[in-house]
Design an enzyme around this catalytic site. Structure first.
Site, PDB file in Angstrom:
ATOM      1  N   PRO A  24     119.642 121.769 -41.996  1.00 45.16           N
ATOM      2  CA  PRO A  24     119.247 122.668 -40.753  1.00 45.16           C
ATOM      3  C   PRO A  24     118.830 121.822 -39.627  1.00 45.16           C
ATOM      4  O   PRO A  24     117.894 120.851 -39.905  1.00 45.16           O
ATOM      5  CB  PRO A  24     117.933 123.512 -41.204  1.00 45.16           C
ATOM      6  N   LEU A  25     119.131 122.007 -38.496  1.00 48.24           N
ATOM      7  CA  LEU A  25     118.809 121.285 -37.365  1.00 48.24           C
ATOM      8  C   LEU A  25     118.474 122.074 -36.156  1.00 48.24           C
ATOM      9  O   LEU A  25     119.285 122.662 -35.343  1.00 48.24           O
ATOM     10  CB  LEU A  25     120.201 120.466 -36.847  1.00 48.24           C
ATOM     11  N   THR A  26     117.194 121.853 -35.732  1.00 53.64           N
ATOM     12  CA  THR A  26     116.741 122.636 -34.431  1.00 53.64           C
ATOM     13  C   THR A  26     117.554 121.826 -33.187  1.00 53.64           C
ATOM     14  O   THR A  26     117.454 120.691 -33.175  1.00 53.64           O
ATOM     15  CB  THR A  26     115.335 122.552 -34.500  1.00 53.64           C
ATOM     16  N   ALA A  57     116.179 126.283 -37.909  1.00 51.39           N
ATOM     17  CA  ALA A  57     115.076 126.867 -38.388  1.00 51.39           C
ATOM     18  C   ALA A  57     115.021 127.868 -37.216  1.00 51.39           C
ATOM     19  O   ALA A  57     115.139 127.617 -35.872  1.00 51.39           O
ATOM     20  CB  ALA A  57     113.933 125.890 -38.149  1.00 51.39           C
ATOM     21  N   HIS A 175     111.949 128.007 -45.033  1.00 46.51           N
ATOM     22  CA  HIS A 175     111.450 126.847 -44.705  1.00 46.51           C
ATOM     23  C   HIS A 175     109.999 126.497 -45.016  1.00 46.51           C
ATOM     24  O   HIS A 175     108.949 126.791 -44.548  1.00 46.51           O
ATOM     25  CB  HIS A 175     111.414 126.576 -43.051  1.00 46.51           C
ATOM     26  N   ASN A 178     108.155 120.010 -43.862  1.00 48.67           N
ATOM     27  CA  ASN A 178     107.895 119.563 -42.267  1.00 48.67           C
ATOM     28  C   ASN A 178     106.693 120.014 -41.520  1.00 48.67           C
ATOM     29  O   ASN A 178     106.469 120.118 -40.462  1.00 48.67           O
ATOM     30  CB  ASN A 178     109.101 119.675 -41.727  1.00 48.67           C
ATOM     31  N   TYR A 180     105.281 122.921 -41.480  1.00 48.37           N
ATOM     32  CA  TYR A 180     105.091 124.286 -40.836  1.00 48.37           C
ATOM     33  C   TYR A 180     104.108 125.449 -41.615  1.00 48.37           C
ATOM     34  O   TYR A 180     103.566 124.794 -42.732  1.00 48.37           O
ATOM     35  CB  TYR A 180     106.611 124.747 -40.297  1.00 48.37           C
ATOM     36  N   ASN A 235     104.570 115.973 -38.470  1.00 51.17           N
ATOM     37  CA  ASN A 235     103.731 117.050 -37.984  1.00 51.17           C
ATOM     38  C   ASN A 235     102.201 116.685 -38.440  1.00 51.17           C
ATOM     39  O   ASN A 235     101.466 117.992 -38.985  1.00 51.17           O
ATOM     40  CB  ASN A 235     103.984 118.380 -38.250  1.00 51.17           C
ATOM     41  N   GLY A 296     118.825 110.624 -45.250  1.00 54.31           N
ATOM     42  CA  GLY A 296     119.574 109.282 -44.741  1.00 54.31           C
ATOM     43  C   GLY A 296     120.554 108.973 -46.031  1.00 54.31           C
ATOM     44  O   GLY A 296     120.965 107.845 -46.118  1.00 54.31           O
TER      45      GLY A 296
HETATM   46  C1  LIG Z   1     117.576 117.043 -34.350  1.00 53.44           C
HETATM   47  C2  LIG Z   1     117.012 117.593 -35.579  1.00 53.44           C
HETATM   48  C3  LIG Z   1     116.691 118.686 -35.898  1.00 53.44           C
HETATM   49  C4  LIG Z   1     115.944 119.085 -37.030  1.00 53.44           C
HETATM   50  N1  LIG Z   1     115.759 120.333 -37.050  1.00 53.44           N
HETATM   51  C5  LIG Z   1     115.257 120.660 -38.489  1.00 53.44           C
HETATM   52  C6  LIG Z   1     115.072 122.132 -38.898  1.00 53.44           C
HETATM   53  O1  LIG Z   1     115.235 122.947 -37.834  1.00 53.44           O
HETATM   54  N2  LIG Z   1     114.810 122.533 -40.099  1.00 53.44           N
HETATM   55  C7  LIG Z   1     114.386 121.643 -41.196  1.00 53.44           C
HETATM   56  O2  LIG Z   1     114.004 121.962 -42.287  1.00 53.44           O
HETATM   57  N3  LIG Z   1     114.665 120.232 -40.682  1.00 53.44           N
HETATM   58  C8  LIG Z   1     115.089 119.912 -39.356  1.00 53.44           C
HETATM   59  N4  LIG Z   1     115.471 118.368 -39.222  1.00 53.44           N
HETATM   60  C9  LIG Z   1     115.377 117.657 -40.330  1.00 53.44           C
HETATM   61  C10 LIG Z   1     116.695 117.468 -40.930  1.00 53.44           C
HETATM   62  O3  LIG Z   1     117.170 118.760 -41.389  1.00 53.44           O
HETATM   63  C11 LIG Z   1     116.999 116.465 -42.042  1.00 53.44           C
HETATM   64  O4  LIG Z   1     116.044 116.594 -43.003  1.00 53.44           O
HETATM   65  C12 LIG Z   1     116.955 115.148 -41.377  1.00 53.44           C
HETATM   66  O5  LIG Z   1     117.508 114.800 -40.330  1.00 53.44           O
HETATM   67  C13 LIG Z   1     117.298 114.010 -42.347  1.00 53.44           C
HETATM   68  O6  LIG Z   1     118.309 113.971 -42.891  1.00 53.44           O
HETATM   69  P1  LIG Z   1     119.436 112.891 -42.312  1.00 53.44           P
HETATM   70  O7  LIG Z   1     119.046 111.818 -42.566  1.00 53.44           O
HETATM   71  O8  LIG Z   1     120.730 113.458 -42.930  1.00 53.44           O
HETATM   72  O9  LIG Z   1     119.578 113.307 -40.694  1.00 53.44           O
HETATM   73  C14 LIG Z   1     115.744 118.249 -37.896  1.00 53.44           C
HETATM   74  C15 LIG Z   1     116.377 116.679 -37.666  1.00 53.44           C
HETATM   75  C16 LIG Z   1     116.723 116.462 -36.571  1.00 53.44           C
HETATM   76  C17 LIG Z   1     117.397 114.988 -36.204  1.00 53.44           C
END
Ligand SMILES: Cc1cc2nc3c(=O)[nH]c(=O)nc-3n(C[C@H](O)[C@H](O)[C@H](O)COP(=O)(O)O)c2cc1C
Length: 361
Positions: A24-26, A57, A175, A178, A180, A235, A296
């Site tokens: 998930p990516l905001t 999210a 969720h 992080n 929340y 957070n 990662g």
């Molecule tokens: C731009 C961005 C937005 C994110 N939004 C969310 C989100 O909406 N919900 C969530 O649980 N984690 C969110 N994360 C965390 C990612 O889901 C993920 O845990 C984090 O990027 C680490 O994974 P990666 O190393 O593959 O990028 C976000 C991370 C980034 C970089």
């Protein structure tokens, strides 16, 4: 042959063609009224080759919002907007869950209905700044929820889950990560309540479990995942004994028979901020269902954990953001586009739908 990222996986009754999940990516690109729009549908449809997409999210109520232009799943317009997204992903042969969100204290009166204080388990302000439409502003001290208000919070998630079903999703993710609301209840750094939602492990996990129960009643447990960040400090989160807190929560989640448990693993920032690593192996031993890991990962590291049976699925955040055809690139051992952090949050097509696909050679 060893299991790798490209091996199929049966998730409940869903057949995933591979084990690469889009995390998930905001992206702060919802339209007016926090309603998803055609641009969002294009973005998700571009990434439909994921074994599973977990959409960003999404607040279950106006009170659950903590950032500008994040989508909601509480109004009829938002349900219609999400239908554009789910239809577009399904047309491309993909599967998509929605992440259900309430930010708790990670908000600001500017983002709250009637300029109210954000709510939380206890009146403890996070360190740092909230993101508002006028830019960053210092966090305020939130208002502690009354015990009598908690059923309404659970109802917000239940309604969000019903709306997600109506919007054509394939499932939902609660969720719990992080920092929340649900994470704020879980950890003793943010939860100093003296009612049945605070104190003991059992009490601190109660809201997560009651929300999960409500959501599984709507969807059936095999379409519901839960995301936790046991080692996370994002957070301004901390806990006096994360190993016990998250071991308890993980074991307690077994009762539902969930689609999966999604674990964000420790990262450098957590360690710098005094976080304690909760090893995934501990949670693997305690959880009886599908385990998804995140944080990662690349091709080699993912395949190593999958082959050793340390996890069943791996989710990718930044790499999926920048590579709409990530499974194809991994399969071809092709170079990857680099993510551009300046376009992560907010804006339009740039850094959203314009990352190039691999050219046919
Ligand atoms: C731009 C961005 C937005 C994110 N939004 C969310 C989100 O909406 N919900 C969530 O649980 N984690 C969110 N994360 C965390 C990612 O889901 C993920 O845990 C984090 O990027 C680490 O994974 P990666 O190393 O593959 O990028 C976000 C991370 C980034 C970089």
């Amino acid at each position: 042959m060893d299991i790798n990222l490209l091996s199929p996986y049966k998730l409940g009754n869903l057949e995933l063609p591979n084990r690469l999940v889009m995390a998930p990516l905001t992206r702060n690109r919802a339209g007016k009224g926090n309603v998803p729009r055609p641009l969002n549908a294009t973005y998700y449809a571009q990434r439909a080759s994921a074994g599973l997409i977990i959409a960003e999210a999404t607040q279950v109520s106006p009170q659950g919002q903590g950032y500008p232009s994040t989508p909601g799943i509480h109004s009829a317009e938002q349900v219609e907007g999400w239908k554009l997204v789910t239809d577009a992903v399904h047309q491309q042969g993909g599967r998509i869950f929605l992440q259900l969100w309430h930010v708790g204290r990670i908000s600001h009166p500017d983002l709250q209905p009637d300029g109210a204080l954000p709510v939380a388990p206890s009146a403890i302000a996070p360190k740092g700044e909230a993101s508002t439409y006028e830019g960053p502003k210092p966090f305020v001290t939130p208002r502690a929820l009354e015990t009598a208000e908690i059923p309404e919070i659970i109802e917000q998630y239940r309604q969000g889950a019903k709306n997600a079903l109506q919007a054509g999703f394939d499932g939902v993710e609660v969720h719990g990560a992080n920092g929340y609301l649900l994470d704020q209840f879980l950890r003793d750094g943010t939860n100093q309540r003296t009612d049945e939602y605070g104190g003991s492990l059992e009490n601190r996990a109660r809201l997560l479990l009651e929300v999960t129960e409500a959501v599984t009643e709507v969807w059936g447990a095999d379409r519901v995942g839960v995301r936790l960040s046991p080692s996370g400090t994002f957070n301004d989160m901390h806990d006096s004994d994360p190993l016990s807190t998250f071991s308890y929560a993980t074991q307690a989640l077994n009762r539902f028979g969930l689609a999966y448990l999604h674990i964000i693993e420790v990262n450098e920032s957590d360690l710098r901020h005094g976080g304690t690593e909760v090893p995934t192996s501990v949670l693997r031993d305690r959880f009886t269902g599908t385990l998804m890991v995140n944080g990662g990962y690349d091709w080699e590291r993912s395949n190593a954990v999958l082959a050793k049976g340390e996890a069943d699925l791996v989710s990718f955040g930044t790499l999926f953001l920048a590579n709409p055809d990530l499974p194809k690139r991994f399969a071809a051992n092709a170079p990857l586009n680099q993510p551009d952090p300046t376009t992560f949050y907010g804006g339009g097509e740039k850094g959203y739908t314009d990352y190039p696909f691999l050219q046919a050679s």
